[in-house]
Design a protein around this motif. Sequence first.
Motif, PDB file in Angstrom:
ATOM      1  N   VAL A   1       0.853  -1.192   0.000  1.00 18.73           N
ATOM      2  CA  VAL A   1       0.000   0.000   0.000  1.00 18.73           C
ATOM      3  C   VAL A   1       0.884   1.237   0.000  1.00 18.73           C
ATOM      4  CG1 VAL A   1      -1.702   1.323   1.326  1.00 18.73           C
ATOM      5  CG2 VAL A   1      -1.863  -1.173   1.241  1.00 18.73           C
ATOM      6  N   GLY A   2       0.643   2.134  -0.941  1.00 23.06           N
ATOM      7  CA  GLY A   2       1.392   3.391  -0.961  1.00 23.06           C
ATOM      8  C   GLY A   2       1.691   3.850  -2.369  1.00 23.06           C
ATOM      9  N   LYS A   3       2.306   5.017  -2.458  1.00 24.10           N
ATOM     10  CA  LYS A   3       2.740   5.549  -3.738  1.00 24.10           C
ATOM     11  C   LYS A   3       4.104   6.212  -3.531  1.00 24.10           C
ATOM     12  CE  LYS A   3       0.363   9.992  -3.124  1.00 24.10           C
ATOM     13  NZ  LYS A   3      -0.573  10.960  -3.702  1.00 24.10           N
ATOM     14  N   GLY A   4       4.786   6.531  -4.636  1.00 23.63           N
ATOM     15  CA  GLY A   4       6.093   7.161  -4.517  1.00 23.63           C
ATOM     16  C   GLY A   4       6.904   7.006  -5.787  1.00 23.63           C
ATOM     17  N   PRO A   5       8.133   7.528  -5.786  1.00 27.07           N
ATOM     18  CA  PRO A   5       8.946   7.560  -7.001  1.00 27.07           C
ATOM     19  C   PRO A   5       9.356   6.194  -7.553  1.00 27.07           C
ATOM     20  CG  PRO A   5      10.215   8.294  -5.083  1.00 27.07           C
ATOM     21  CD  PRO A   5       8.795   8.206  -4.653  1.00 27.07           C
TER      22      PRO A   5
ATOM     23  N   LEU B   1      -0.375  -4.678  -5.606  1.00 29.15           N
ATOM     24  CA  LEU B   1      -0.065  -3.250  -5.420  1.00 29.15           C
ATOM     25  C   LEU B   1      -1.394  -2.508  -5.321  1.00 29.15           C
ATOM     26  CD1 LEU B   1       2.805  -2.945  -8.066  1.00 29.15           C
ATOM     27  CD2 LEU B   1       3.004  -3.407  -5.635  1.00 29.15           C
ATOM     28  N   LEU B   2      -1.722  -2.054  -4.125  1.00 31.30           N
ATOM     29  CA  LEU B   2      -3.055  -1.494  -3.866  1.00 31.30           C
ATOM     30  C   LEU B   2      -3.129   0.016  -4.000  1.00 31.30           C
ATOM     31  CD1 LEU B   2      -4.036  -3.650  -0.735  1.00 31.30           C
ATOM     32  CD2 LEU B   2      -4.421  -4.146  -3.151  1.00 31.30           C
ATOM     33  N   GLY B   3      -1.978   0.679  -4.241  1.00 30.54           N
ATOM     34  CA  GLY B   3      -1.999   2.135  -4.354  1.00 30.54           C
ATOM     35  C   GLY B   3      -2.100   2.809  -2.991  1.00 30.54           C
ATOM     36  N   PHE B   4      -2.368   4.103  -3.018  1.00 35.68           N
ATOM     37  CA  PHE B   4      -2.427   4.887  -1.785  1.00 35.68           C
ATOM     38  C   PHE B   4      -3.752   4.662  -1.067  1.00 35.68           C
ATOM     39  CE2 PHE B   4      -3.571   8.866   0.435  1.00 35.68           C
ATOM     40  CZ  PHE B   4      -2.533   8.906   1.352  1.00 35.68           C
ATOM     41  N   LYS B   5      -3.690   4.414   0.225  1.00 31.32           N
ATOM     42  CA  LYS B   5      -4.891   4.245   1.060  1.00 31.32           C
ATOM     43  C   LYS B   5      -4.691   5.043   2.340  1.00 31.32           C
ATOM     44  CE  LYS B   5      -6.430   0.994  -1.753  1.00 31.32           C
ATOM     45  NZ  LYS B   5      -7.553   1.246  -2.682  1.00 31.32           N
ATOM     46  N   LYS B   6      -5.772   5.463   2.928  1.00 34.06           N
ATOM     47  CA  LYS B   6      -5.667   6.187   4.201  1.00 34.06           C
ATOM     48  C   LYS B   6      -6.916   5.960   5.041  1.00 34.06           C
ATOM     49  CE  LYS B   6      -7.604  10.533   2.439  1.00 34.06           C
ATOM     50  NZ  LYS B   6      -7.423  12.005   2.310  1.00 34.06           N
ATOM     51  N   GLY B   7      -6.869   6.480   6.255  1.00 35.42           N
ATOM     52  CA  GLY B   7      -8.036   6.445   7.137  1.00 35.42           C
ATOM     53  C   GLY B   7      -8.524   5.055   7.450  1.00 35.42           C
TER      54      GLY B   7
END
Length: 411
Positions: free
Chosen positions: A265-269, A289-295
């Motif tokens: 989980v996350g994103k970046g360079p 790869l789940l991409g950006f998640k929050k909360g």
Amino acid sequence: MKILLVNKFHYLNGGSETYYFALAELLKERGHEVIFFSMKDERNISCKQEAYFVENVNYNTKMSIPQILKSSLKLLYSFEAKRKFEKLLTEEKPDIIHLNIFQSQLTGSIVDVACKKNIPMVYTAHDLKTVCPTYLMLNHGKTCEKCLNGKYFHCFSESCMKNSKMKSLLASLEAYVYKYRKTYKKLNYIITPSKFHKSKIEEAGITEAPIEHICNFLPVNTKYLPVEMPGQYFLYFGRLSVEKGILTLVKAYAKANINRPLYIVGKGPLEAELKELVRRLNLEAKIKLLGFKKGEELQNIIKKSYCVCLTSECYENAPYSVMEAMAAGKAVIVNNIGGVPELVVDGKTGYIAEPFSVDDLAEKIKKMDSNSIENVYEMGKCAQQIAKEKFSSVEYINKLEKIYIDLCNDK
């Protein structure tokens, strides 16, 4: 008391902002008045002091030569920040200034103003910017301490800042400005969330202020839910960047050759490079790869995981990602680097691997995978118990208030 909290970002951008806003709530809960100083940004959380905030400067965007020259002067010493900060201090008259990340956009100019006004300054060192121009103590992906003795030209000569000569030159110049203006010697008290960072700042000899290690706290609204039985996947959540060790983690997972999947989980360079590595290792079916998640969505992903892998390869301080995983009752796998191993009891709340070692990390992943569900569950319970005791907001504010009171009395 009236406390002025300073941080260059006034929106949730990372661990230092988690601390910054959590500390504001904690202080208000104790009956203190809290005011802010930061940089303008459309993502900012609104506050009464935003009229004093400095104009936004983003050193990561592409700029023309004139823009670079103009911005570089602001990076070294911001007269705008100095003027606005002085106006804020004159009108609000805070008892204490609590600095967080102020370098680059706000600059040491605000420290000079506080000295002139004779207002005590506490500084929480969230990173190693005080001793390393890049703040990570990384030289092209490997740990480096060449600048620790104040010879900051190494950053420029080896292009440590984002592999750019221009950015590395500015970072080196900035460090020399702080050194020769004795910015850090003007601080009254320094708090480090890890013992490791305390030792590095002491070793560098950049300040005469007392340096105290106080472990970060979890926000007051942290919910310690009953620990559930481990789920079915290993989990990484955070920034997809070289210092986080995400590529080593994927290689180690491949070498471990286990059946449980790995969720990222996350994103970046490193996102594109990471996808290519997963494809090359033929692991698309096992690595998600789940991409950006929050909360709440992120919390549910953590809650349903088997184990959390947060294997940074830089001198991290006391990352909230590890603290949050432990609070959620999860066993963790971390690297033996920086302040991170101070949070984990090897074999009881997780495993500690050797940084940069695909083989050792693969062994730790296999070891965790081969554990019984009951053992991993007990590890999670132990991790949560330690989180309740070690990351207590009550303990933290008690120590911090004493520091504030002592400094005000000394003044």
